[in-house]
Design a protein around this motif. Structure first.
Motif, PDB file in Angstrom:
ATOM      1  N   HIS A   8      -7.850  -2.950  -3.751  1.00 26.19           N
ATOM      2  CA  HIS A   8      -8.983  -2.999  -2.838  1.00 26.19           C
ATOM      3  C   HIS A   8      -8.600  -3.424  -1.438  1.00 26.19           C
ATOM      4  CE1 HIS A   8     -12.577  -2.977  -5.831  1.00 26.19           C
ATOM      5  NE2 HIS A   8     -12.036  -1.801  -5.637  1.00 26.19           N
ATOM      6  N   ALA A   9      -7.331  -3.667  -1.198  1.00 29.78           N
ATOM      7  CA  ALA A   9      -6.908  -4.011   0.150  1.00 29.78           C
ATOM      8  C   ALA A   9      -6.461  -2.739   0.862  1.00 29.78           C
ATOM      9  CB  ALA A   9      -5.772  -5.023   0.092  1.00 29.78           C
ATOM     10  N   ARG A  10      -6.456  -2.793   2.173  1.00 31.40           N
ATOM     11  CA  ARG A  10      -6.065  -1.608   2.951  1.00 31.40           C
ATOM     12  C   ARG A  10      -4.847  -1.916   3.782  1.00 31.40           C
ATOM     13  NH1 ARG A  10     -12.021  -0.396   3.060  1.00 31.40           N
ATOM     14  NH2 ARG A  10     -12.027   1.846   2.688  1.00 31.40           N
ATOM     15  N   GLY A  11      -4.056  -0.896   3.987  1.00 36.00           N
ATOM     16  CA  GLY A  11      -2.880  -1.102   4.842  1.00 36.00           C
ATOM     17  C   GLY A  11      -2.326   0.230   5.309  1.00 36.00           C
ATOM     18  N   ARG A  30      -5.906  -7.257  -5.297  1.00 35.46           N
ATOM     19  CA  ARG A  30      -5.372  -7.496  -3.945  1.00 35.46           C
ATOM     20  C   ARG A  30      -4.504  -6.363  -3.430  1.00 35.46           C
ATOM     21  NH1 ARG A  30      -9.151 -10.480  -2.162  1.00 35.46           N
ATOM     22  NH2 ARG A  30      -9.551 -12.275  -3.513  1.00 35.46           N
ATOM     23  N   PRO A  80      -2.344 -17.211  -0.812  1.00 36.11           N
ATOM     24  CA  PRO A  80      -1.354 -17.801   0.105  1.00 36.11           C
ATOM     25  C   PRO A  80      -1.280 -19.326  -0.026  1.00 36.11           C
ATOM     26  CG  PRO A  80      -2.709 -16.182   1.241  1.00 36.11           C
ATOM     27  CD  PRO A  80      -3.299 -16.348  -0.116  1.00 36.11           C
ATOM     28  N   GLY A  81      -2.445 -19.981  -0.128  1.00 38.90           N
ATOM     29  CA  GLY A  81      -2.449 -21.442  -0.213  1.00 38.90           C
ATOM     30  C   GLY A  81      -1.728 -21.928  -1.456  1.00 38.90           C
ATOM     31  N   PHE A  87       3.814 -10.133  -1.290  1.00 39.69           N
ATOM     32  CA  PHE A  87       3.212 -10.446   0.010  1.00 39.69           C
ATOM     33  C   PHE A  87       3.150 -11.958   0.212  1.00 39.69           C
ATOM     34  CE2 PHE A  87       2.075  -6.713   2.072  1.00 39.69           C
ATOM     35  CZ  PHE A  87       1.241  -5.863   1.358  1.00 39.69           C
ATOM     36  N   PHE A  88       2.627 -12.650  -0.817  1.00 38.99           N
ATOM     37  CA  PHE A  88       2.408 -14.086  -0.682  1.00 38.99           C
ATOM     38  C   PHE A  88       3.735 -14.821  -0.559  1.00 38.99           C
ATOM     39  CE2 PHE A  88      -1.834 -13.139  -1.151  1.00 38.99           C
ATOM     40  CZ  PHE A  88      -2.196 -12.650  -2.409  1.00 38.99           C
ATOM     41  N   LEU A 121       2.082 -21.320  -1.037  1.00 40.16           N
ATOM     42  CA  LEU A 121       2.617 -22.292  -0.075  1.00 40.16           C
ATOM     43  C   LEU A 121       2.812 -23.645  -0.741  1.00 40.16           C
ATOM     44  CD1 LEU A 121       0.576 -21.491   3.162  1.00 40.16           C
ATOM     45  CD2 LEU A 121       3.074 -21.666   3.028  1.00 40.16           C
ATOM     46  N   ASP A 156       8.249 -17.510   5.215  1.00 37.22           N
ATOM     47  CA  ASP A 156       8.328 -17.516   6.680  1.00 37.22           C
ATOM     48  C   ASP A 156       7.578 -18.693   7.288  1.00 37.22           C
ATOM     49  OD1 ASP A 156       8.184 -13.854   6.897  1.00 37.22           O
ATOM     50  OD2 ASP A 156       9.835 -15.244   6.452  1.00 37.22           O
ATOM     51  N   ARG A 216       6.686 -13.713   0.629  1.00 31.64           N
ATOM     52  CA  ARG A 216       7.341 -13.520   1.930  1.00 31.64           C
ATOM     53  C   ARG A 216       6.676 -14.335   3.021  1.00 31.64           C
ATOM     54  NH1 ARG A 216       7.769  -7.601   3.562  1.00 31.64           N
ATOM     55  NH2 ARG A 216       9.964  -7.787   4.072  1.00 31.64           N
ATOM     56  N   GLU A 217       5.351 -14.314   3.011  1.00 37.45           N
ATOM     57  CA  GLU A 217       4.663 -15.042   4.086  1.00 37.45           C
ATOM     58  C   GLU A 217       4.857 -16.557   3.942  1.00 37.45           C
ATOM     59  OE1 GLU A 217       0.640 -13.779   4.860  1.00 37.45           O
ATOM     60  OE2 GLU A 217       0.585 -14.946   6.725  1.00 37.45           O
ATOM     61  N   PHE A 263       0.834  -1.201   0.000  1.00 35.36           N
ATOM     62  CA  PHE A 263       0.000   0.000   0.000  1.00 35.36           C
ATOM     63  C   PHE A 263       0.865   1.245   0.000  1.00 35.36           C
ATOM     64  CE2 PHE A 263      -3.041  -3.091   0.444  1.00 35.36           C
ATOM     65  CZ  PHE A 263      -2.567  -3.991   1.378  1.00 35.36           C
TER      66      PHE A 263
END
Lengths: 637, 205, 350
Positions: free
Chosen positions: A179-182, A176, A340-341, A253-254, A344, A260, A256-257, A148
């Motif tokens: 329309h996403a907020r941050g 993503r 994310p799924g 985003f996807f 992963l 981790d 990095r997560e 963002f």
């Protein structure tokens, strides 16, 4: 809408902004004077946010009639030395592309950033499209924000590059991000704005193209050092990763997560690219030299993937053997959006590190429950929507007419008429205004023995956007078809933005409405106007028009339920008399719930009768007109 | 916040004020110094479809807009079948569920193409799949206040009252002022307080 | 009862295949079927497996044995004109009524008798007012209403849709006048009564008409409209063979159109019907070949005989013996219609 935050003069303050709002803020911080757009999901909030603060910020913001005109309006500012921003969804870029692919060759004199918001998986679109190919096609720089805060700063960067190379820069966002907020830390706002001036000593033309095209290539090269040094391209991870993930946009985003969650910090490196075109070649070469496995993660098409492979091909003599994983290899699906799924799963397969999977049986139980406890929730017209009534009237008229009429569909809330909520009346759905174009074409086919009547539905905003040229064409060629304009006085699907038929403009000022009837009359077709909420009259009117030759226009006019709902509370209280309700027996078979399907209705299984859901029904009363038993009772507001 | 990131899913049916609810929560927490990311799916979904907002809350890190599978910590559901839908994708044995119990029948059920599950069985399933479950008649309370859409803020009140998120009435007033409109502060404050009150007599495992 | 079905099947087997005879039994009972400009129109799908529309339709199946058992108390008569108690020549007693009828005004006279004597409290008849494009069903409860419906309507009329109106208005002894397919439909209604509307008890009298075929209403209307000012048409008449023409009376003259020219607007459904004399009615009435101003009257049931006797004693009706030669002719004509369908009757057809 977070109106006050976009214009907040508090550099350093951290606020919660939608990606689109961050983009709008970035444009303000870059010192725009002009902003123009046509609404389109997921881009509408950009100009929407700027419109809300236009007067306060002293800028000009316009909801243009379509995306091509929006770009032209913005370009006028940009060739006069100002900064301008224009925003659109993927389909809008297609509409604007003719002008864009000329503007890129003439160049500009100020700054112009074109923000295109793609909708991976087509969640709110008729197609799925990767708009990044336009960058290569138009020889224009293209940037993709991955967060963002970046959405704001990358827009400022885009203006910097645009002014330097005197050409348009494209910023590509996706749902993503948009329309996403941050969290976004606000920057300073400019205090002055240039006075527009067009230097008439020099002409702006792409002719001859054989000269202007190489000039465009040159301009692109001028962006090179700004791009090579841009902080939007950055690497995180070990010096020689076992797997190098090259990503852009929301993929970051996807990635990095997932890294981790799987604990892959020492094996996996992530190279984030913010400048997708032109590519930061040196950086890419540097990173490719230090790995032998590369995964490219991006939304929709293998654009970044091909760009990377191109660099690899050009310099492969000095690079190791590399296995590439991405869309081409089938590792990443070639349609649909990232999640994310998904990421992963890809990381797990490529690294051999297993996904955490507990033995407690929870997941099996919860997944099994999905089927039994969460029934499908299909899209439907809102309770009180005039489109439900319009399609009901059309359905009846076509059945009475009996010649198997063909209804060509178009874009807007009424586009949902394609589904059972609109009784599947429209048989086609393509682009803005294409319903009118196709219906008029179909209306020329009787010379070959065609006997089916031709009709189209077209919203009021769609009418101005694209249908008028098709209508002119139809009248001139004497096409036999019926154009039904569904006028709910709103650009509803995208959030109720004004259009040229509205009495106000984007900035809230009074604006002379362009009257649809007058446009039609000027073409020699007097439109008939009817109220879709009077079902019998509307059906009879559609039927009558279908019996006439030539181009006919019927306006079915009734206010959008959501707009009306903001102005007044429920119209009438309605209930169903169970003594009269025939329900599922012969004589009704659940006409209201099974066929009409208004969300304000309910089927009571225990007594096998229909009921009204008080929390949802808005009291429009249309259902009362269709009940064969007269079981609907109105009880006054 | 018992976990970092703390993942919240706010879910419901298009038109229920889902987006506003997640926005209010996010706004309050950003003001308290958290990094908050909210991912939405809306647009056409507003027309009666399912909507989900993923709220990622962290002290240190800006997380992505979607929660990984099976990783939500709290689900705030404006409609009970939507709670089940979330639990089937993002649930886990440690999740807390706060659920508005008033059903909204999808058109698929209204038309006879699908059946709405038995409510007792549905709530039972939600309870079975949650560490703690709060069942609230939020729509009924909201209708007493004059508008069913206030159910979303009633639920935020429940969440705050149960200590699941650090939100106060003043926080809600400020967020409504900054992100909505000053005219709406009073009604939303009342809805929030009703929610907090309800927790005192709540039903949970 | 044979396996019955719903609207999907009715649409597939009857509406889409041109077998609809426009009797009107299925229309306006529900939101899915209506009449529009002379045609049965399906407005939307109904998903019920079993419905009145399919069950009552005369073109789906007809269990002759069940019908004969219920109506006559004995098996169906295999003869060319069905079960006969008596065949007579007949004419309305009142010359004013006789002259308004197509033949001798017998149907009108019988209906008036039935109403006046309390045998029925309402009649479902076919009406076409001057200037109206299509004929339609009407509920008649008074003599002027009956009188306004004098005269044959040669096109499909959907008149049975008026039966629903009569039932809704609460009439308990309804008389129905109809052509053979309509008679079959009404008898199916009484036999099966899918929605328990007391149809067997409430339909007290069925007057059948002789019929060889009917025009398809919408196409017939278009045919006429192209040739005549329809507001000036006062009467249609198809004289008995060997004429083979349709006479159209307007205010100033009588025009004739060869039936061959009209063949394209005949109802396709009629080519599959083997009943010329309404074999399942209480009484059947038709033209009297070679004797203008008179009708052929067949009495088939006790109800029918009772009605005829009442009409005689009230002097509403005059009777004559029916010559053997005419009877033979009638039987041959009826047999010819059966032969057209190659001997297949509807109970085995669809």
């Amino acid at each position: 809408m977070t109106m006050s935050l976009i214009s907040l003069d508090s550099p350093g303050r951290e606020v919660l902004l939608m990606g689109n709002e961050a983009i709008a803020r970035g444009a303000l911080e870059a010192g725009i004077s002009v902003a123009a757009a046509y609404p389109g999901n997921p881009s509408s909030e950009i100009i929407g946010a700027l419109a809300d603060v236009a007067n306060e910020m002293g800028i000009y913001v316009e909801w243009s009639v379509n995306e091509k005109v929006a770009l032209e309006v913005a370009a006028a500012a940009a060739v006069s030395g100002l900064n301008a921003v224009v925003a659109m969804k993927q389909n809008g870029l297609n509409v604007a592309s003719d002008f864009l692919l000329n503007l890129n060759l003439t160049g500009i004199r100020g700054g112009l950033v074109l923000v295109v918001c793609d909708d991976p998986a087509g969640i709110s679109s008729t197609n799925e499209q990767d708009s990044r190919i336009f960058a290569r096609l138009a020889d224009l720089p293209l940037f993709e924000p991955s967060s963002f805060h970046e959405a704001k700063d990358i827009v400022r960067f885009a203006f910097e590059v645009s002014r330097k190379i005197n050409n348009v820069c494209i910023v590509r966002s996706v749902t993503r991000i948009s329309h996403a907020r941050g969290n976004v830390a606000l920057g300073p706002l400019p205090t002055t704005r240039p006075v527009p001036h067009f230097d008439t000593s020099k002409q702006l033309s792409s002719l001859p193209a054989i000269v202007s095209h190489p000039v465009a290539h040159e301009r692109l090269k001028q962006a090179a050092d700004l791009i090579e040094s841009s902080p939007f391209n950055c690497y995180e991870g070990p010096e020689t990763p076992e797997l190098l993930v090259i990503t852009c946009g929301s993929g970051w985003f996807f990635a990095r997560e997932a890294r981790d969650i799987l604990g892959l910090g020492s094996q996996l490196g992530i190279l984030k690219i913010g400048t997708t075109w032109p590519m930061p070649e040196n950086l890419i070469r540097e990173r490719l030299a230090k790995t032998q496995r590369v995964l490219i993660l991006e939304e929709v098409d293998p654009v970044l993937e091909n760009n990377v492979k191109e660099i690899f091909a050009d310099f492969n003599a000095s690079l190791p053997q590399i296995s590439f994983y991405g869309k081409k290899s089938g590792t990443v699906p070639d349609s649909g959006e990232l999640s994310p799924g998904l990421v992963l799963g890809i990381f797990s397969r490529l690294t051999g590190v297993a996904l955490p999977s507990p033995e407690d049986g929870y997941r099996a139980s919860a997944s099994a429950a999905l089927g039994e406890f969460s029934p499908m929730r299909s899209l439907a017209f809102c309770p009180g929507c005039p489109h439900r009534a319009s399609f009901w009237a059309i359905k009846k008229a076509l059945a009475l007419d009996g010649r198997d009429g063909v209804l060509f569909g178009d874009i807007g809330c009424y586009g949902l008429g394609f589904l059972p909520t609109g009784f599947r009346q429209p048989k086609t759905l393509h682009a803005m205004g294409s319903g009118t174009g196709m219906a008029s074409g179909f209306g020329m086919l009787s010379r070959f023995g065609a006997t089916q009547p031709s009709l189209t539905v077209c919203g009021d905003s769609t009418f101005f956007h694209a249908a008028i040229p098709a209508l002119v064409n139809a009248v001139h060629h004497r096409s036999d078809f019926l154009m039904i304009i569904l006028d709910n006085s709103a650009t509803a699907m995208t959030g109720f933005q004004p259009h040229p038929g509205s009495p106000r403009d984007a900035m809230g000022s009074e604006a002379p409405p362009v009257v649809i009837e007058e446009v039609c009359a000027s073409l020699g077709v007097e439109p008939i106007v009817a109220d879709p909420f009077d079902l019998n009259d509307a059906a009879a009117t559609v039927y009558e028009q279908l019996q006439r030759p030539g181009t006919k226009i019927l306006i079915l006019r009734q206010e959008c339920a959501l707009v009306r709902g903001r102005k007044e509370s429920r119209r009438e209280r309605i209930r169903i008399d169970h003594e009269k309700c025939i329900g599922e027996e012969c004589g009704c078979n659940r006409l209201c719930t099974r066929v009409f399907r208004c969300p304000g209705l309910k089927w009571n299984c225990s007594v096998s009768k229909a009921e009204i859901d008080e929390a949802i029904c808005v009291g429009c009363g249309v259902c009362a007109q269709i009940c064969p038993a007269g079981a609907f009772v109105k009880e006054g507001a | 916040m018992r976990k970092d990131p703390f993942n919240v899913v706010v879910t419901g049916v298009g038109g229920q004020g889902n987006v506003l609810a997640s926005l209010l929560i996010g706004a309050v927490l950003v003001d308290r110094g958290f990094k908050v990311t909210i991912g939405e799916t809306y647009g056409a979904s507003q027309r009666g479809g399912s909507v989900m907002s993923h709220v990622r809350i962290s002290r240190a890190h800006q997380y992505g807009p979607l929660i990984p599978p099976w990783s939500a910590d709290l689900v705030i559901a404006l409609e009970p079948t939507e709670a089940a839908r979330v639990l089937g994708q993002f649930g886990n044995p440690g999740i807390v569920s706060v659920v508005n119990t008033r059903p909204i029948h999808p058109v698929d059920v209204i038309s006879g193409d699908a059946t709405y599950p038995d409510m007792d069985a549905l709530l039972g399933k939600i309870r079975e799949l949650s560490l703690e479950a709060y069942f609230v008649q939020a729509t009924e309370k909201a209708m007493e206040l004059g508008n069913p859409i206030l159910a979303n803020v009633v639920l935020i009140g429940v969440v705050a009252g149960a200590g699941l998120l650090p939100i106060t009435a003043q926080d809600v007033e400020k967020a409504v002022t900054d992100y909505l409109s000053p005219h709406k502060v009073e009604i939303n404050r009342r809805a929030f307080l009703i929610g907090m009150e309800l927790v005192k007599g709540h039903e949970r495992i | 009862m044979e396996d019955t079905h719903g609207l999907d099947e009715l649409n597939q087997r009857v509406l889409q295949t041109g077998r609809c005879s426009s009797c009107g039994a299925c229309v306006d009972k529900c939101p899915y079927l209506t009449v529009f400009h002379g045609k049965t129109v399906m407005l939307d799908r109904c998903t019920l497996d079993k419905g009145r529309c399919f069950t009552y339709c005369p073109q789906t199946y007809f269990d002759q044995e069940a019908a004969a058992g219920a109506i006559f108390g004995q098996p169906a008569d295999p003869g060319p004109i069905g079960r006969v108690m008596a065949v007579k020549g007949s004419r309305a007693g009142d010359p004013g009524i006789a002259s308004r009828g197509q033949g001798g005004g017998t149907v009108t006279a019988l209906l008036i008798t039935a109403l006046q004597s309390g045998l029925i409290d309402a009649a479902v008849v076919t009406s076409q007012a001057p200037g109206e494009s299509f004929s339609r069903g009407m509920v008649a409860t008074a003599i002027p209403d009956i009188m306004s419906c004098c005269g044959s309507k040669y096109a499909g009329s959907h008149s049975l849709s008026a039966l629903k109106v009569a039932l809704e208005r609460g009439y308990e002894k309804i008389g129905v006048v109809g052509v053979p397919c309509q008679v079959r439909a009404v008898r199916k209604m009484a036999l099966y009564d899918l929605r328990n509307e007391g149809l067997k008890e409430r339909i007290s009298l069925v007057v059948g008409l002789f019929c060889n075929w009917a025009f398809s209403a919408r196409e017939f209307h278009a045919f006429l409209a192209a040739r005549f000012d329809l507001t000036a048409v006062t009467r249609f008449h198809i004289p008995p063979p060997p004429a083979r023409v349709l006479e159209v009376e307007t205010s100033d003259r009588v025009s004739t159109i060869p039936l061959d020219e009209l063949r394209p607007v005949f109802q396709a459904a009629c080519s599959e019907c083997s009943d010329m004399t309404s074999e399942f009615a209480d009484v059947s009435v038709g033209m009297y070949e070679g004797k203008a101003g008179w009708n052929t009257l067949i009495t088939r049931t006790n109800t029918g005989r009772d009605l005829v006797e009442r009409a005689l004693s009230a002097r509403n009706l005059l009777l004559e013996d029916f010559p053997e030669a005419n009877l033979k002719h009638l039987e041959e004509a009826s047999a010819a219609k059966k032969a057209r369908t190659q001997g297949e009757t509807l109970s085995g057809k669809v």
